[in-house]
Design an enzyme around this catalytic site. Structure first.
Site, PDB file in Angstrom:
ATOM      1  N   HIS A 177     -42.912  27.314  12.839  1.00 18.96           N
ATOM      2  CA  HIS A 177     -42.028  26.979  11.639  1.00 18.96           C
ATOM      3  C   HIS A 177     -41.516  28.245  10.812  1.00 18.96           C
ATOM      4  O   HIS A 177     -40.676  28.131  10.270  1.00 18.96           O
ATOM      5  CB  HIS A 177     -42.918  26.116  10.766  1.00 18.96           C
ATOM      6  CG  HIS A 177     -42.103  24.942  10.367  1.00 18.96           C
ATOM      7  ND1 HIS A 177     -40.779  25.232   9.918  1.00 18.96           N
ATOM      8  CD2 HIS A 177     -42.519  23.776   9.792  1.00 18.96           C
ATOM      9  CE1 HIS A 177     -40.338  23.992   9.351  1.00 18.96           C
ATOM     10  NE2 HIS A 177     -41.320  23.163   9.448  1.00 18.96           N
ATOM     11  N   ASP A 412     -28.294  15.573  25.747  1.00 14.45           N
ATOM     12  CA  ASP A 412     -28.014  15.230  27.083  1.00 14.45           C
ATOM     13  C   ASP A 412     -27.984  16.582  28.173  1.00 14.45           C
ATOM     14  O   ASP A 412     -27.113  17.311  27.762  1.00 14.45           O
ATOM     15  CB  ASP A 412     -26.477  14.363  27.184  1.00 14.45           C
ATOM     16  CG  ASP A 412     -26.373  14.130  28.665  1.00 14.45           C
ATOM     17  OD1 ASP A 412     -27.169  14.232  29.670  1.00 14.45           O
ATOM     18  OD2 ASP A 412     -25.262  13.168  28.972  1.00 14.45           O
TER      19      ASP A 412
END
Length: 469
Positions: A177, A412
């Protein structure tokens, strides 16, 4: 998570993917990054159906691995290593990312795994979002669970795990993070998908802006931030406390609540109508959703006599558009700061959805303007405060992610869009509320991490479930 579930996921192979970037050999961290030192890695994953026509698994895994390596050339910090140096007087420490070729320990981790149950497939994950909890096994689709961000000095800063299901694939990603907020996390994921599907774009459509020194210079006057060691004593966390926290997390469950485009619009309209001329239509869809979830949880806990006098919701506030000039969306790093709303539980329940949403709106508005951003930034440097999920007070909630992020169309990989998004178990807490864009345009998915009795009560709450589809 039990050993029983972990034994159902078999690790097939692991490999480190190395890249080096001498042009960005060292990346200094900002106050926005450093405030996350003690949190665990950010974990998000995508569920896909297997490609049609059929592709050999070995070919698909090789393709994902090679496309990841090409992507990392644009994102070298993800294959770097967290490094520290000490101030001249030995009383303070600075943290930075080493992306150079001299960093022999660096590299991103790529894991190929497989669910051993030959019948466990996409439907087992999708159907759970209707009536049941997210299956515990999903937590084992993510690597590096339990590693804290400061552990990046010895652990990879990013790891990807591709897990085979009976009729699908789950691509789980764990990123330190200190390197990414939600915007940057999905920026990387979208870029990897773009390279994987072979878009004829060179370079990628949104090359990341990696250097963070200008942020520090503009906001604090120095390119490097040193943290006095007295503020870093938490690095030696008590092992007994960690074990107790681990046991507490094991009882938490995750459940998905889906809101259609129409339900989202109705909540926003209702919140603004309740506030009338006061809000003048300024309450956003997200603020109305958060208020709706918040009131439901408190209502359920109040009914179970499990509610304290006050409750807090932490909402991340983006700094990119609050800067002058604004930071580009391509800025790769953390550019958020916490916004806190604390209310009396009785008032939260008595005053309605619109009032609760308006309190969130006012808090968000209070952070507007570059002066406010700089004030918070320099204040942190003077007196660092590190976010931690352990030991939070009861009825403390935190918002994760955003419906703004392109988690479907942009991901995708060449064989179709993902069919679901799920979180890992890192930084789980009894009050972690993750909000993502739904599969249908305009819809929203709420992933609530709470105690089972609270989740069960929410499913029986007629006011809340009126908006859930």
């Amino acid at each position: 998570m039990s050993q029983e579930h972990s034994s159902r996921v078999k690790i097939v192979s692991t490999v480190k993917i190395k890249v080096a970037s001498e042009s960005t050999a060292r990346i200094n961290l900002t106050a926005w990054d450093l405030g996350l030192l003690f949190l665990e890695y950010s974990q998000k994953g995508l569920l896909f159906r297997k490609p049609s026509p059929h592709q050999e698994t070995t070919t698909l895994i090789h393709h994902l691995k090679s496309s990841l390596q090409r992507t990392l050339h644009f994102f070298p910090p993800l294959a770097g290593r967290l490094t520290t140096t000490t101030s001249d007087d030995g009383a303070a420490t600075t943290f930075f990312i080493d992306c150079s070729s001299n960093n022999v320990e660096g590299g991103a981790l790529f894991v190929h795994a497989k669910v051993e149950d030959a019948n466990f497939g996409v439907a087992d994950i999708l159907n759970s979002s209707t009536d049941y909890y997210v299956p515990e096994i999903v937590g084992f689709f993510f690597p590096l669970t339990g590693v804290r961000n400061h552990g990046g000095v010895t652990q990879p800063l990013m790891a990807v795990q591709v897990t085979e299901l009976a009729d699908g694939l789950f691509v789980g990603c764990s990123i330190n993070h200190l390197l990414v907020d939600g915007t940057s996390f999905w920026h990387f994921f979208n870029s990897w998908a773009q390279i994987s599907r072979g878009d004829n774009i060179n370079p990628i459509s949104k090359p990341p802006i990696l250097n963070r020194d200008q942020i520090n210079l503009d906001l604090s006057g120095s390119g490097t931030i040193y943290i006095h060691d007295k503020h870093l004593i938490h690095l030696g966390n008590n092992n007994n406390y960690n074990q107790a926290e681990s046991r507490r997390r094991q009882v938490l469950k995750d459940r998905i609540f889906h809101l259609s485009k129409e339900s989202v619009a109705k909540l926003k309209r209702r919140a603004n109508e309740e506030m009338g001329e006061i809000s003048k239509g300024k309450i956003s869809s997200l603020q109305a959703i958060v208020a709706h979830v918040w009131r439901c949880i408190i209502r359920c806990r109040f009914a179970m006599d499990d509610c304290e006098e006050t409750t807090t919701f932490e909402v991340p506030m983006g700094a990119r558009q609050r800067m002058e000039p604004p930071l580009p969306e391509e800025y790769f790093g953390n550019a958020v700061f916490p916004g806190i709303v604390t209310l009396e539980t009785s008032k939260l329940l008595e005053n309605g959805l619109g009032w609760a949403a308006w309190q969130i709106n006012r808090m968000v508005a209070s952070g507007n303007g570059p002066g406010k951003v700089k004030e918070r930034y320099t204040g942190w440097i003077k007196e660092p405060v590190f976010l931690q999920f352990e030991g939070l007070p009861r009825n403390f909630f935190i918002l994760i992610n955003s419906p703004r992020f392109d988690v479907y169309d942009g991901n995708d990989f060449g064989w179709g869009k993902p069919v679901a998004v799920r979180s890992g178990k890192a930084s789980s807490s009894d009050g972690r509320i993750t909000v993502t864009r739904g599969v249908e345009e305009g819809s929203v998915d709420i992933e609530a991490c709470l105690a089972p009795k609270t989740l069960s009560a929410m499913a029986d709450d007629s006011e809340f479930m009126e908006s859930v589809n």
